[in-house]
Scaffold this motif. Structure first.
Motif, PDB file in Angstrom:
ATOM      1  N   ILE A 282       0.724  -1.283  -0.011  1.00 51.50           N
ATOM      2  CA  ILE A 282       0.046   0.069  -0.124  1.00 51.50           C
ATOM      3  C   ILE A 282       0.943   1.200  -0.029  1.00 51.50           C
ATOM      4  CG2 ILE A 282      -1.890   1.176   1.364  1.00 51.50           C
ATOM      5  CD1 ILE A 282      -2.578  -1.305   2.457  1.00 51.50           C
ATOM      6  N   ASP A 283       0.806   2.199  -1.047  1.00 48.63           N
ATOM      7  CA  ASP A 283       1.512   3.148  -1.029  1.00 48.63           C
ATOM      8  C   ASP A 283       0.936   4.623  -0.863  1.00 48.63           C
ATOM      9  OD1 ASP A 283       4.270   1.974  -1.633  1.00 48.63           O
ATOM     10  OD2 ASP A 283       3.565   1.516  -3.553  1.00 48.63           O
TER      11      ASP A 283
ATOM     12  N   ARG B 257      -5.160   2.453  -1.242  1.00 50.79           N
ATOM     13  CA  ARG B 257      -6.236   1.855  -0.285  1.00 50.79           C
ATOM     14  C   ARG B 257      -7.512   2.765  -0.663  1.00 50.79           C
ATOM     15  NH1 ARG B 257      -5.309   2.069   6.077  1.00 50.79           N
ATOM     16  NH2 ARG B 257      -3.892   0.210   5.336  1.00 50.79           N
ATOM     17  N   LEU B 258      -8.625   2.338  -0.749  1.00 52.03           N
ATOM     18  CA  LEU B 258      -9.920   2.993  -1.275  1.00 52.03           C
ATOM     19  C   LEU B 258     -10.576   3.301   0.015  1.00 52.03           C
ATOM     20  CD1 LEU B 258     -11.233   0.953  -4.101  1.00 52.03           C
ATOM     21  CD2 LEU B 258      -9.867   2.991  -4.298  1.00 52.03           C
TER      22      LEU B 258
ATOM     23  N   GLY C  88      -7.668  -5.009   8.891  1.00 52.50           N
ATOM     24  CA  GLY C  88      -6.134  -4.100   9.137  1.00 52.50           C
ATOM     25  C   GLY C  88      -5.822  -3.342   8.049  1.00 52.50           C
ATOM     26  N   SER C  89      -5.940  -3.694   6.787  1.00 52.30           N
ATOM     27  CA  SER C  89      -5.339  -3.472   5.642  1.00 52.30           C
ATOM     28  C   SER C  89      -6.435  -2.213   4.629  1.00 52.30           C
ATOM     29  CB  SER C  89      -4.733  -4.197   4.672  1.00 52.30           C
ATOM     30  OG  SER C  89      -3.674  -4.811   5.468  1.00 52.30           O
TER      31      SER C  89
END
Length: 480
Positions: free
Chosen positions: A4-5, A48-49, A84-85
């Motif tokens: 995830i950036d 990440r949306l 968590g992500s």
């Protein structure tokens, strides 16, 4: 799962989607919109949306609609959710293959569109003759000039100064092509595990250079209107990259250019975050419409803004001469690193380039007239033979970034080879297998070659039925 950036919030997702409703169930329209953003790289992999409630509030739809859309995209493999992500963008299994972008060998009868590069200008022969006249005065030396011939460094510095970027020869390193310049910057400034921010799509060999240094390219979208500077800034803040690589002028492959405000914002970003920003200016000279773009380096006072140039696009690829404009300290570091690869560029090539730079206005004036005509011929031929393709008109550079309307770029490249055309699929210009619905088509070849190329592409398209190619299928290897 892709690392995830970055994240996008609800309002940002709404802006990216635009007018996303197209009739039918709302959840299907929303899923189609998000899927399209992932495929085109506007939502890079690993983004990440926002949560379902935030999306529902931003779009003015029910949470049930968002839940159904997310569920559909997860089932198709375009989203992945983990505790968590959150929910992040991804690609279906097998759809993330990036095609190689290596140049092909010369083959009789084959139209090679794998490189967007022009043929030699008519003035090259005279420049070579003048260079040979100059050569004897250099024969008493070893021929090893790690920083470049002083006359060429001065000529390059003078060209920057004439554009409004005061430059001295001590700020110039001559390299064996722009590719070596990019490689040196990557291995000098980045290392294993570091992040390098790149545009998406971008020049394929810049991606390779970053990975060759052990770094990880982090993509930031380039849309039809250019680089998303807002997302660039947030990505730099979130990922702390060692450097940022951009093509600010006539971007390869989209043809877009940063406007004056965007350039100033990028320079400000470099200052505020203490991040080196590299501007690849190999296509800067090739403005076909309107005034030339303002200098990427501004007034040249920002030490963290580095420029790369080349003789390949302005003059000829057979001249393996490129350069870096940077602070003298960085020039020295790059020269030391360069000694691991070679000791210096060809003296004769440097002499020829010096001669061409002395007559650059005449050489480039004729080149631009030719390129405008070739662009018109290509766009007209594509409109006649392949009317379903959406073909933008680039304001400069050497190619157009075609929207095929279906994720079949790799298949088309494979079929086109059998019809006498070598071309690189769109996936070569991404870091992660996206751009299967895009194709870079150069107009740098003579008009008779361009017409043959369009004939071959049309024949391949007629054989290839886009409706039968799986949207999530594995990309075929590029025959380049």
């Amino acid at each position: 799962m892709s690392p995830i950036d970055r994240r996008v919030n609800g309002p940002r997702l709404q802006a990216l989607l635009g007018r996303w409703e197209h009739g039918g169930p709302a959840y299907q329209s929303l899923a189609d919109g998000v899927r399209g953003l992932v495929r085109t790289g506007a939502l890079p992999l690993g983004t990440r949306l926002p949560g379902e409630r935030e999306v529902a509030d931003s779009l003015g739809v029910s949470r049930t609609t968002v839940t159904a859309a997310y569920d559909l995209l997860r089932d198709e493999g375009f989203l992945l959710s983990r505790r968590g992500s959150g929910t992040v963008t991804t690609l279906p299994a097998g759809a993330g293959d990036r095609a190689p972008a290596t140049l092909g060998t010369v083959e009789t009868g084959l139209v090679d569109l794998s490189a967007a590069a022009p043929t030699a200008p008519p003035q090259l022969a005279d420049a070579c003759a003048a260079a040979l006249d100059q050569l004897p005065r250099h024969l008493g030396d070893t021929g090893y000039v790690p920083l470049g011939l002083p006359a060429l460094r001065q000529a390059i510095a003078d060209r920057y100064t004439a554009r409004g970027v005061p430059t001295g020869p001590e700020q110039v390193l001559v390299t064996t092509g722009a590719q070596q310049a990019i490689h040196l910057l990557m291995v000098t400034l980045a290392g294993p595990g570091d992040r390098v921010v790149v545009e998406h799509p971008t020049y394929p060999h810049a991606i390779d250079a970053a990975r060759g240094a052990g770094a990880r390219p982090v993509p930031v979208p380039v849309t039809a209107t250019g680089l998303d500077v807002e997302l660039l800034a947030s990505t730099v803040r979130q990922t702390s990259p060692r450097l940022v690589y951009l093509v600010p002028d006539h971007h390869n492959p989209t043809g877009t250019s940063l406007d004056t405000d965007a350039r100033a914002r990028v320079r400000d970003l470099a200052r505020r975050t203490r991040t080196v920003v590299v501007g690849d200016e190999t296509l800067t000279d090739l403005t076909l419409d309107g005034p030339p773009p303002p200098p990427f380096a501004g007034d040249g006072a920002d030490d963290l803004v580095v420029c790369v140039g080349s003789a390949s696009k302005s003059f000829w690829g057979g001249l393996r001469v490129g350069w870096v404009r940077a602070h003298p300290d960085l020039v020295g570091r790059l020269a030391q690193r360069r000694a691991h690869v070679d000791i210096g560029s060809s003296v004769l090539d440097q002499l020829v380039t010096t001669e061409l730079l002395a007559h650059a206005d005449a050489v480039l004036g004729a080149r631009i007239v030719t390129l405008r005509h070739q662009r018109t011929v290509l766009l007209d031929a594509l409109a006649d033979a392949l009317p379903s393709w959406r073909v933008p008109v680039p304001g400069g550079g050497l190619s157009t970034w075609v929207d095929l309307g279906a994720p079949v770029s790799s298949a088309l490249a494979a079929v086109a080879y059998g019809h006498g055309v070598r071309i690189v699929p769109g996936t070569a210009f991404g870091v992660d297998g996206t751009f299967e619905d895009r194709l870079r088509v150069p107009f740098s070849q003579p008009v008779d070659v361009l017409r043959r190329a369009v004939d071959g592409l049309a024949a391949a398209w007629a054989v290839l039925d886009p409706t039968t190619v799986p949207a999530t299928g594995r990309a075929a290897p590029a025959l380049v």
